[in-house]
Design an enzyme around this catalytic site. Structure first.
Site, PDB file in Angstrom:
ATOM      1  N   TYR A  47      10.334   2.709   0.505  1.00 52.25           N
ATOM      2  CA  TYR A  47       8.896   2.894   0.389  1.00 52.25           C
ATOM      3  C   TYR A  47       8.223   2.815   1.759  1.00 52.25           C
ATOM      4  O   TYR A  47       8.262   1.779   2.438  1.00 52.25           O
ATOM      5  CB  TYR A  47       8.283   1.863  -0.543  1.00 52.25           C
ATOM      6  CG  TYR A  47       8.815   1.880  -1.954  1.00 52.25           C
ATOM      7  CD1 TYR A  47       9.466   2.994  -2.472  1.00 52.25           C
ATOM      8  CD2 TYR A  47       8.668   0.773  -2.785  1.00 52.25           C
ATOM      9  CE1 TYR A  47       9.950   3.013  -3.764  1.00 52.25           C
ATOM     10  CE2 TYR A  47       9.148   0.788  -4.094  1.00 52.25           C
ATOM     11  CZ  TYR A  47       9.799   1.896  -4.568  1.00 52.25           C
ATOM     12  OH  TYR A  47      10.273   1.896  -5.857  1.00 52.25           O
ATOM     13  N   GLY A  54       0.194   8.007 -13.821  1.00 55.05           N
ATOM     14  CA  GLY A  54      -1.248   8.177 -13.896  1.00 55.05           C
ATOM     15  C   GLY A  54      -1.733   9.098 -14.993  1.00 55.05           C
ATOM     16  O   GLY A  54      -2.942   9.220 -15.209  1.00 55.05           O
TER      17      GLY A  54
END
Length: 334
Positions: free
Chosen positions: A55, A207
């Site tokens: 990440y 999302g």
């Protein structure tokens, strides 16, 4: 929150996936805002924080570790190896020597002497590294005290069982939500059988299962959803048709769509944890409170009938990414 076991500890069932703070969805927040969100998560009772060497090509660990240093002994600090950024490129490498180096680098970035749960981010089947070799090295690193427990990410039940013979696997982390149900084929049950936890990432479908109206045309240039079939024509237009009814079910359950999605995940089995990610403190508060929501069997049934592998259009990954994944998958080529 009623706590659940993970890597030998009792933690709250809704943790925080930290990827969004540095990686994957376009423009991450400033480090200062990222720290504020992490501190707010601690204040709200989050005690399971999930990072990875990949990440932000290390920047996420550099953010998460120092931000949580004052509560280090009170949290489950999680990271991953076997996939990282090298010379600006994402590289999968499950060789023992690569894992050793990744661990040392991660410990420095996290500013800690141990990682409580350390996942193999990808089973390195592309380079023909046997899962037994990767897990064997991870087991040796457990013996050093630098790692508390071992996990696997995005693997099949068969691979889980192979790995578990080498060293007990504490958890499997995979994508799991109403619209990504492939973990139900075998691996969730295999985790229960072996005494491992199952950790669901993207429980709100990146999302999609929220009250936010997404427009893929407005996604940032580096947003990984740009390459995901479900967010592209013609699939996205088909999937959008599911949202009005889903949002009505959430109203019936007296919660937000995101809370319905997360609560559904937790209702599926007592060994399941969820790690939604967000850059918004408002959404963080919303997500964390999902654990307090009790869903009736009727609500669960309505949600599952509406959104499942047969009603969602498009595979979850493009073919190139799917080739790196070891999970069982439904035959879903539409």
């Amino acid at each position: 929150m009623k706590k659940r076991r993970l890597a030998g500890r009792a933690v709250n069932p809704v943790g925080l996936g930290c990827m969004n703070l540095s990686h994957a969805y376009g423009h991450p927040p400033s480090p200062e805002d990222g720290v504020k969100l992490l501190h707010k998560a601690v204040e709200l009772g989050v005690d399971h924080f999930d990072s990875a060497a990949l990440y932000g090509f290390g920047s996420n660990e550099e953010l998460v570790g120092p931000a949580l240093k004052t509560v280090r002994d009170d949290i489950l600090l999680v990271s991953k190896c076997g996939m990282q950024g090298i010379d600006g490129k994402r590289v999968i490498d499950g060789r023992p020597e690569a894992l050793r180096k990744t661990l040392d680098d991660s410990l420095k970035r996290l500013q800690t002497d141990r990682i409580d749960l350390w996942y193999l981010h990808r089973y390195d089947k592309l380079n023909n590294v046997p899962i037994e070799d990767s897990v064997g090295e991870m087991a040796r690193l457990v013996d050093t005290g630098k790692v508390g427990a071992i996990g696997l990410s995005e693997v099949s039940a068969q691979t889980l069982r192979k790995a578990h013979k080498v060293h007990p696997i504490a958890a499997v982390q995979s994508e799991y939500s109403l619209w990504s149900r492939n973990a139900e084929i075998a691996v969730i049950d295999a985790c229960a059988e072996l005494g491992a936890s199952f950790v669901a990432f993207s429980p709100v479908a990146r999302g999609f299962l929220t009250d936010v109206d997404l427009d893929p045309e407005n996604f940032a240039e580096k947003d990984i959803r740009r390459g995901m079939p479900r967010f592209n024509t013609p699939h996205f237009e088909q999937n959008q048709k599911l949202l009005p009814a889903f949002r009505e079910i959430a109203k019936e359950a007296d919660c937000s769509p995101a809370q319905l999605a997360i609560a559904w995940t937790l209702h599926k089995a007592p060994h399941i944890h969820a790690i939604p990610g967000t850059t918004s403190i408002g959404h963080l508060e919303e997500n964390i409170s999902a654990d307090a929501i009790t869903l009736s069997p009727e609500i669960i049934s309505k949600a599952e009938v509406l959104i499942n592998q047969n009603t969602v259009s498009g595979p979850r990954y493009p073919a190139s990414t799917q080739a790196e994944i070891d999970t069982e998958e439904f035959d879903q080529t539409a």
